[in-house]
Every structure is written in structure tokens, then in C-alpha cells.
Design a protein around this motif. Structure first.
Motif, PDB file in Angstrom:
ATOM      1  N   UNK A   1      36.621  95.796 -32.810  1.00  0.00           N
ATOM      2  CA  UNK A   1      37.178  96.140 -31.513  1.00  0.00           C
ATOM      3  C   UNK A   1      38.414  97.004 -31.718  1.00  0.00           C
ATOM      4  N   UNK A   2      38.624  97.966 -30.818  1.00  0.00           N
ATOM      5  CA  UNK A   2      39.818  98.819 -30.921  1.00  0.00           C
ATOM      6  C   UNK A   2      40.426  98.998 -29.537  1.00  0.00           C
ATOM      7  N   UNK A   3      41.737  98.890 -29.471  1.00  0.00           N
ATOM      8  CA  UNK A   3      42.454  98.978 -28.200  1.00  0.00           C
ATOM      9  C   UNK A   3      43.214 100.304 -28.120  1.00  0.00           C
ATOM     10  N   UNK A   4      43.226 100.871 -26.904  1.00  0.00           N
ATOM     11  CA  UNK A   4      43.792 102.209 -26.716  1.00  0.00           C
ATOM     12  C   UNK A   4      44.665 102.274 -25.460  1.00  0.00           C
ATOM     13  N   UNK A   5      45.545 103.269 -25.462  1.00  0.00           N
ATOM     14  CA  UNK A   5      46.407 103.528 -24.303  1.00  0.00           C
ATOM     15  C   UNK A   5      45.637 104.328 -23.264  1.00  0.00           C
ATOM     16  N   UNK A   6      45.730 103.898 -21.996  1.00  0.00           N
ATOM     17  CA  UNK A   6      45.134 104.643 -20.890  1.00  0.00           C
ATOM     18  C   UNK A   6      46.251 105.094 -19.955  1.00  0.00           C
ATOM     19  N   UNK A   7      46.466 106.406 -19.855  1.00  0.00           N
ATOM     20  CA  UNK A   7      47.575 106.901 -19.028  1.00  0.00           C
ATOM     21  C   UNK A   7      47.352 106.628 -17.538  1.00  0.00           C
ATOM     22  N   UNK A   8      48.397 106.797 -16.789  1.00  0.00           N
ATOM     23  CA  UNK A   8      48.320 106.696 -15.332  1.00  0.00           C
ATOM     24  C   UNK A   8      47.356 107.758 -14.796  1.00  0.00           C
ATOM     25  N   UNK A   9      46.639 107.421 -13.741  1.00  0.00           N
ATOM     26  CA  UNK A   9      45.793 108.419 -13.085  1.00  0.00           C
ATOM     27  C   UNK A   9      44.304 108.287 -13.354  1.00  0.00           C
ATOM     28  N   UNK A  10      43.892 107.316 -14.173  1.00  0.00           N
ATOM     29  CA  UNK A  10      42.482 107.153 -14.519  1.00  0.00           C
ATOM     30  C   UNK A  10      41.801 106.079 -13.670  1.00  0.00           C
ATOM     31  N   UNK A  11      40.560 106.327 -13.293  1.00  0.00           N
ATOM     32  CA  UNK A  11      39.677 105.279 -12.816  1.00  0.00           C
ATOM     33  C   UNK A  11      38.920 104.756 -14.037  1.00  0.00           C
ATOM     34  N   UNK A  12      38.294 103.590 -13.925  1.00  0.00           N
ATOM     35  CA  UNK A  12      37.673 103.049 -15.143  1.00  0.00           C
ATOM     36  C   UNK A  12      36.338 102.377 -14.850  1.00  0.00           C
ATOM     37  N   UNK A  13      35.539 102.317 -15.892  1.00  0.00           N
ATOM     38  CA  UNK A  13      34.144 101.891 -15.871  1.00  0.00           C
ATOM     39  C   UNK A  13      34.016 100.464 -16.393  1.00  0.00           C
ATOM     40  N   UNK A  14      32.857  99.835 -16.191  1.00  0.00           N
ATOM     41  CA  UNK A  14      32.608  98.528 -16.773  1.00  0.00           C
ATOM     42  C   UNK A  14      32.575  98.562 -18.283  1.00  0.00           C
ATOM     43  N   UNK A  15      32.242  99.743 -18.851  1.00  0.00           N
ATOM     44  CA  UNK A  15      32.216  99.891 -20.315  1.00  0.00           C
ATOM     45  C   UNK A  15      33.604 100.160 -20.876  1.00  0.00           C
ATOM     46  N   UNK A  16      34.521 100.487 -20.005  1.00  0.00           N
ATOM     47  CA  UNK A  16      35.894 100.750 -20.441  1.00  0.00           C
ATOM     48  C   UNK A  16      36.873  99.941 -19.611  1.00  0.00           C
ATOM     49  N   UNK A  17      36.683  98.622 -19.625  1.00  0.00           N
ATOM     50  CA  UNK A  17      37.541  97.740 -18.838  1.00  0.00           C
ATOM     51  C   UNK A  17      38.993  97.821 -19.317  1.00  0.00           C
ATOM     52  N   UNK A  18      39.906  97.281 -18.520  1.00  0.00           N
ATOM     53  CA  UNK A  18      41.335  97.520 -18.770  1.00  0.00           C
ATOM     54  C   UNK A  18      42.169  96.248 -18.705  1.00  0.00           C
ATOM     55  N   UNK A  19      43.292  96.315 -19.412  1.00  0.00           N
ATOM     56  CA  UNK A  19      44.297  95.255 -19.420  1.00  0.00           C
ATOM     57  C   UNK A  19      45.572  95.825 -18.802  1.00  0.00           C
ATOM     58  N   UNK A  20      46.131  95.102 -17.841  1.00  0.00           N
ATOM     59  CA  UNK A  20      47.354  95.544 -17.164  1.00  0.00           C
ATOM     60  C   UNK A  20      48.461  94.537 -17.463  1.00  0.00           C
ATOM     61  N   UNK A  21      49.352  94.856 -18.416  1.00  0.00           N
ATOM     62  CA  UNK A  21      50.407  93.914 -18.815  1.00  0.00           C
ATOM     63  C   UNK A  21      51.315  93.555 -17.640  1.00  0.00           C
ATOM     64  N   UNK A  22      51.590  92.278 -17.488  1.00  0.00           N
ATOM     65  CA  UNK A  22      52.435  91.827 -16.391  1.00  0.00           C
ATOM     66  C   UNK A  22      53.899  92.192 -16.620  1.00  0.00           C
ATOM     67  N   UNK A  23      54.276  92.358 -17.898  1.00  0.00           N
ATOM     68  CA  UNK A  23      55.674  92.713 -18.184  1.00  0.00           C
ATOM     69  C   UNK A  23      55.890  94.222 -18.236  1.00  0.00           C
TER      70      UNK A  23
END
Length: 404
Positions: A358-380
Motif C-alpha cells: 500500500x502507498x499513501x499520497x498527497x491529494x491537493x485541494x480541488x480534487x473530486x475522488x473515486x471509490x478506487x482512490x478513497x481519501x483520508x481527511x486529518x482532523x488536526x
């Protein structure tokens, strides 16, 4: 007559259900009488013919009602998506924890056929060991039975596993009773530890996964995956608070028609793509219908795989209209066009499917996302810090435990 009708109804779909059929206790108690009746000689030709037809039904019921010292099988494999409606209802009603695949139903049925201290031995796919769809199935197995031996032949995508099969295999032997603190024996043979015929060079294969493990330990890990190679120290990490307490993890949308709504970024004039907006509606107000779109992709850490754009005209109304037309029984399009309130926010992302790490990546502001590219939104709000943590070796090890 009522008993005869019940017997006939029990085997009405015998060619579909096979030995998954369970004989009701009431009928079990009647079997001896039915057997004697089926052996009756009648001078009435019609009655004699009916009695003759009853003989194989009584024999089948007798075999399926018996309890055995050992049940051994290589059961059929079929995912629930391929079930006919009759089989789907039968499995849901009778094997609710194992309904994802026929092989899991047969594992459960094996325990029903075994005596209280009998054995259930099966050759199955490995998926039940790890996938979330089998979580309740695993918990029941670990709580009610004792896994004595498991030989694991994982599929690494390099070459066939044991028996020349292109998927992972698990061979189990289990006692039909629960022995607390029992130390089960586990072994693993990977593709490079097999000869060209799929036979291990040594068995059990002497490697880092040759273990003797207290099977109760699996229940300490969320979802109870059979991560038999995990050290006690690694298992102890699950005593700490879950990562989800520090972040919102969200699945992305399914357009239901990618050919219509998705393009690679170079197929659309760059001045028609809305970059960096806080929401799709803001982009629409500024004249943009195309937005950057995250769709998973190959193994890549830190950044990348940002290859697609999506048409999100009128804040997704076109997409939503399509979904409600396709699925009229779904009252809320959120079921398919998921987590719209998270679109365009900065996030951490990863690829849903991988045959490697598994590899984790930065997703900049402004993107919509797919079920294949789900996202994590840090609370802090510390997106970079979360990426650094998620790409550490310890998280990689934990991910492999949860779902190899």
C-alpha cells in the motif's frame, strides 16, 4: 403424507443446493419410519411407484442428517454475484455469515456434519482469512471451533500456487469444539518455495511464517484476520486508540458511466479544467464543468497518479440524474455519488486495489475522488504529518496484517 411432502420439498432444489441442505430435526426423527415405509412392498402399482421414488430421497436425507467423525472436502467456489435468485435466498436464510461465497457456506456446513469432537478439513480460497465480508464468519469460527492446522499458499501474482491455481489457497483442519488458548500450527508456502508442479520443496516450509500461535490471539486484531505471522508486540499495537479517531476516512463516488464522465487530463483543454476550487459549486460559478479527479492508480508514494478529470456539471446534477434513473429504488444518490461534502478538500489518498504494498499520497485541494482512490481527511489538518506516518514501515506491517 405430510412427512412425504416435507421430504420432497426438502430436495426440490437438490441439484442446486447439494449437501448444503440441512435436514430439519423433526424430519430426522421421522427418517426411520420413512425408511421402513419406502421399503414397503405394495400391490398397488401407483403406490409402489411413489414408494420407489421415495427411496433415494430417504437415503439422501439419512446421509445429510448423520454426524461424522471427519468431514473432508474441496468445496465448490462461487461468489455471491453469480448466485441465481433461488440460491441467493437459500444462502442468506441458512448461512448468513458465510453468504459471500459458496466455499465459506461449505465450511460452515462441514461443522454441522461433524460430531461435537469431530474434525472439519477443507481446501478453500484464502479470502475468508482476511476480507471484511467474512468478519462475522471468522469470529464464529474462532469462538465456536478450534483451528488446529492451516497451510497457506498465498497468490502473489507471479506464478500459480499449489495445485497450479491462480488464487490464494488455505488448507485447514479444525476441531468442532472450542479449546481455549489452543496453540494452532500454521505454515506458508509462497510461489518461490514451490516447484514447477506447485509442490513445496519442503513441507511445512521453514520460513518466517512457520508458526505455532494461540488462535484466540486473532480476536485481538480488529476484524479478526488470521494474521498468524504477527508477533505479540505487533498485535499489542492494537491496544492503542484506532487511527480513525484522528481522521475521517471516506470512500469516493462511482460515476456509473466512466466513458461519459471521465477523461485523462490531456484530453480536455487545460483552460477548461477548474483547478484549486474549494467546492465544485464554486468552480461551476466560475464557468468550469471539468475538475481534477483522483482514481487510485499504480504503486506510488507521496504524490502522483493524478491522471483524470471528471465532468461535474451543475454541481453534479447530471450525474445524480443518471444515478436516480439507473437505480430508481435508491432514494438518496449519496449511496453512489458518495461524500460530496468532502469534494475539493486537501487529503491523503491511496489506491484501493494493489497486488503489492500500500502507498499513501498527497491529494491537493480541488480534487473530486473515486471509490478506487478513497481519501483520508486529518482532523488536526496536518496532512503532511499523516502521510509521513502512514508511509512508515510499521503501518505497512499493520496493513499487511489487516488485509494481505
Amino acid at each position: 403424507p405430510g412427512d412425504l411432502i416435507e421430504l420432497q420439498q426438502l430436495f426440490e432444489n437438490a441439484t442446486t443446493f447439494g449437501s448444503l441442505i440441512k435436514v430439519p430435526k423433526r424430519l430426522v426423527n421421522m427418517l426411520q419410519g420413512l425408511k421402513q415405509l419406502s421399503e414397503t412392498v405394495s400391490s398397488d402399482l401407483f403406490v409402489a411407484d411413489e414408494l420407489k421414488r421415495m427411496v433415494p430421497l430417504v437415503q439422501q436425507a439419512d446421509l445429510l442428517a448423520a454426524r461424522y467423525d471427519a468431514v473432508v472436502a474441496n468445496p465448490p467456489y462461487m461468489g455471491s454475484k453469480l448466485f441465481c435468485s433461488t440460491l441467493k435466498k437459500f444462502v442468506k436464510d441458512n448461512f448468513s455469515d458465510a453468504k459471500s461465497d459458496l466455499f465459506a457456506c461449505f465450511i460452515e456446513r462441514g461443522f454441522m456434519l461433524a460430531k461435537d469432537l469431530g474434525y472439519n478439513a477443507m481446501v478453500t480460497m484464502e479470502s475468508w482469512m482476511f476480507l471484511s465480508s467474512y468478519e462475522e464468519f471468522r469470529k464464529k469460527l474462532l469462538q465456536s471451533h478450534t483451528l488446529r492446522n492451516l497451510a497457506h499458499f498465498p497468490y502473489d501474482g507471479k506464478r500459480p500456487t499449489a495445485m497450479g491455481i491462480n488464487f490464494g489457497v488455505a488448507v485447514i483442519s479444525a476441531l468442532n469444539n472450542h479449546l481455549p488458548h489452543y496453540q494452532g500450527h500454521f505454515c506458508c508456502s509462497r510461489y518461490y518455495e514451490l516447484d514447477d508442479s506447485g509442490v513445496p520443496f519442503e513441507f511445512p516450509t521453514p520460513n518466517d511464517r512457520l508458526k505455532t500461535v494461540a488462535t484466540d490471539q486473532f480476536r485481538k486484531i480488529p476484524g479478526s484476520p488470521l494474521a498468524y505471522w504477527a508477533s505479540a508486540a505487533l498485535t499489542a499495537t492494537f491496544d492503542y486508540s484506532a487511527y480513525e479517531a484522528s481522521a475521517s476516512v471516506r470512500q469516493g463516488m462511482a460515476t456509473t458511466d466512466n466513458e461519459r464522465f471521465l477523461r485523462q487530463w490531456f484530453e480536455i483543454p487545460v483552460d477548461e479544467i477548474g483547478f484549486g476550487f474549494n467546492s465544485p459549486a464554486e468552480g461551476n460559478d466560475n464557468g468550469f464543468n471539468w475538475f481534477p479527479y483522483n482514481k487510485g492508480g499504480e504503486y506510488r508514494k507521496w504524490y502522483g497518479n493524478l491522471d483524470y478529470v471528471v465532468n461535474y456539471e451543475r454541481n453534479g446534477e447530471v450525474l445524480i440524474d443518471l444515478v436516480t434513473t439507473k437505480y430508481p429504488k435508491i432514494s438518496d444518490p449519496e449511496f453512489v455519488i458518495k461524500n460530496r461534502s468532502y469534494y475539493c478538500k486537501e487529503a491523503v489518498t491511496w489506491s484501493d486495489v494493489t497486488s503489492g504494498k500500500t502507498s499513501f499520497r498527497y491529494l491537493p485541494k480541488g480534487f473530486l475522488f473515486d471509490g478506487r482512490g478513497s481519501c483520508i481527511f486529518p482532523l488536526d489538518g496536518d496532512t503532511y504529518g499523516h502521510i509521513e506516518y502512514l508511509n512508515t514501515p510499521i503501518v505497512m506491517r499493520i496493513t499487511e496484517l489487516l488485509n494481505p
